[in-house]
Design an enzyme around this catalytic site. Structure first.
Site, PDB file in Angstrom:
ATOM      1  N   THR A 128     -19.617 -47.047 -16.975  1.00 60.19           N
ATOM      2  CA  THR A 128     -19.687 -48.467 -17.526  1.00 60.19           C
ATOM      3  C   THR A 128     -18.846 -49.578 -16.599  1.00 60.19           C
ATOM      4  OG1 THR A 128     -18.838 -49.621 -19.320  1.00 60.19           O
ATOM      5  CG2 THR A 128     -17.645 -47.558 -18.916  1.00 60.19           C
ATOM      6  N   CYS A 150     -39.968 -46.898 -51.237  1.00 58.06           N
ATOM      7  CA  CYS A 150     -39.421 -47.918 -51.967  1.00 58.06           C
ATOM      8  C   CYS A 150     -39.832 -49.161 -51.640  1.00 58.06           C
ATOM      9  CB  CYS A 150     -38.020 -48.074 -52.339  1.00 58.06           C
ATOM     10  SG  CYS A 150     -36.966 -48.735 -51.040  1.00 58.06           S
ATOM     11  N   ASP A 159     -27.752 -43.309 -27.789  1.00 53.42           N
ATOM     12  CA  ASP A 159     -29.044 -42.367 -27.689  1.00 53.42           C
ATOM     13  C   ASP A 159     -28.418 -41.016 -28.405  1.00 53.42           C
ATOM     14  OD1 ASP A 159     -27.019 -40.970 -25.900  1.00 53.42           O
ATOM     15  OD2 ASP A 159     -27.769 -42.219 -24.391  1.00 53.42           O
ATOM     16  N   ASN A 186     -17.250 -44.931 -11.493  1.00 47.56           N
ATOM     17  CA  ASN A 186     -18.728 -45.970 -11.745  1.00 47.56           C
ATOM     18  C   ASN A 186     -19.216 -46.493 -10.408  1.00 47.56           C
ATOM     19  OD1 ASN A 186     -20.096 -47.262 -13.702  1.00 47.56           O
ATOM     20  ND2 ASN A 186     -19.359 -49.197 -13.015  1.00 47.56           N
ATOM     21  N   ALA A 212     -23.500 -46.727 -20.173  1.00 49.13           N
ATOM     22  CA  ALA A 212     -24.981 -46.690 -19.957  1.00 49.13           C
ATOM     23  C   ALA A 212     -25.214 -45.475 -18.541  1.00 49.13           C
ATOM     24  CB  ALA A 212     -25.908 -47.749 -19.740  1.00 49.13           C
ATOM     25  N   HIS A 219     -21.489 -48.075 -31.056  1.00 48.07           N
ATOM     26  CA  HIS A 219     -22.633 -48.927 -31.190  1.00 48.07           C
ATOM     27  C   HIS A 219     -23.697 -48.205 -32.192  1.00 48.07           C
ATOM     28  CE1 HIS A 219     -21.544 -51.264 -27.468  1.00 48.07           C
ATOM     29  NE2 HIS A 219     -20.805 -51.778 -28.498  1.00 48.07           N
ATOM     30  N   CYS A 248     -39.694 -47.846 -46.099  1.00 46.80           N
ATOM     31  CA  CYS A 248     -39.436 -46.665 -46.836  1.00 46.80           C
ATOM     32  C   CYS A 248     -40.570 -46.816 -48.134  1.00 46.80           C
ATOM     33  CB  CYS A 248     -37.935 -47.207 -47.428  1.00 46.80           C
ATOM     34  SG  CYS A 248     -37.472 -46.076 -48.798  1.00 46.80           S
TER      35      CYS A 248
END
Ligand SMILES: [Zn+2]
Length: 272
Positions: free
Chosen positions: A221, A183, A137, A244, A54, A152, A181
């Site tokens: 991180t 559908c 992101d 970090n 992050a 992720h 959607c």
């Protein structure tokens, strides 16, 4: 002097003061020396892997929801982001899940920062073997990098749970309630929710790159989210660099440890 919220600029040092920053990064001379050391290591390396979290994206205006749990909990009736972003919550309360998603997880205005741009240059020079990211992101791809392992998933990648049709993030952003959607199926983000397994082939690729790297840069991180964090233990190369603001599980193994903001470090690196 104590800074409670937001970013403030110290006019004497011309650097950004970040709330709760580590005491070790107070010495600009020491920091400059470490950045030079990092530059030297990068110039000698041929198979660099960058493992990020992050902290890489905060300078792009994407808040780290894990460090802002208190703030979210207040807004969401005591529910933590981890609870809302879980598989069970998605199935039990899809409407609330998508409200949170639109409000906190989609940042269409965000663009790559100094870290993303520097890594793109490294990949062009063929010295960066891969980026392994816990972020969803998509900013590394937006910066132009190809060799990206998004552990992720990516908010720009969405699909219909019935017919598999692909949708951009805008389809969710512009929808109300549960996005549907044509559908009739529910459109969901192709991201790994808490309680869901990581995508097998992304993991295999990421671990292979880490195991074969000569230099691993772990940045932005604190290595608290598993199983992603443990992937860094596959590294068997020469230089383990940890950048970090807060201590991490890898600090002890680091050959170069920089307690500071990853964007500041890469901004400095980008200056010739
Ligand atoms: Zn469909």
């Amino acid at each position: 002097m104590k800074y409670e919220t937001g970013l403030q600029v110290d006019m004497h040092q011309h650097k950004t003061i970040i709330p709760g920053k580590n005491e070790n990064d107070g010495d600009p001379m020491q920091m400059a020396g470490k950045v030079e050391e990092l530059r030297e290591i990068i110039s000698r390396s041929k198979r660099i892997v960058f493992f990020g979290g992050a902290g890489v994206s905060t300078a792009s205006g994407i808040p780290d929801f894990r460090s802002e749990t208190g703030l979210f909990a207040q807004e969401e009736n005591g529910l933590s982001p981890e609870m809302i972003l879980s598989k069970s919550f998605f199935y039990l309360q899809p409407e609330k899940f998508f409200d949170f998603w639109r409000k906190h997880m989609l940042h269409p205005e965000a663009g790559p920062n100094a870290v993303h741009r520097y890594l793109y240059e490294l990949e062009k020079q063929d010295r960066l073997r891969g980026i392994v990211t816990q972020n969803i992101d998509g900013l590394h791809r937006q910066a132009g990098n190809i060799r990206v392992y998004e552990l992720h998933g990516n908010v720009n990648d969405n699909y219909c749970m019935e017919c598999n049709a692909a949708y951009p993030a805008e389809a969710i952003l512009q929808s109300e309630g549960i996005p549907r959607c044509e559908c009739g199926g529910v459109i969901r983000p192709n991201v790994v929710l808490y309680g869901e397994p990581l995508e097998k082939y992304v993991c295999i690729g990421a671990r292979r790159e880490i195991a074969n790297a000569d230099t691993l840069i772990v940045a932005g991180t604190s290595l608290t989210v598993e199983p992603a964090a443990s992937f860094t233990e596959d590294f068997a190369g020469k230089n383990l660099i940890v950048i970090n603001r807060m201590p991490t599980k890898a600090d002890e193994r680091a050959t170069l440890l920089i307690h500071g903001d990853v964007t500041e470090v890469f901004s400095e690196l980008s200056r010739e």
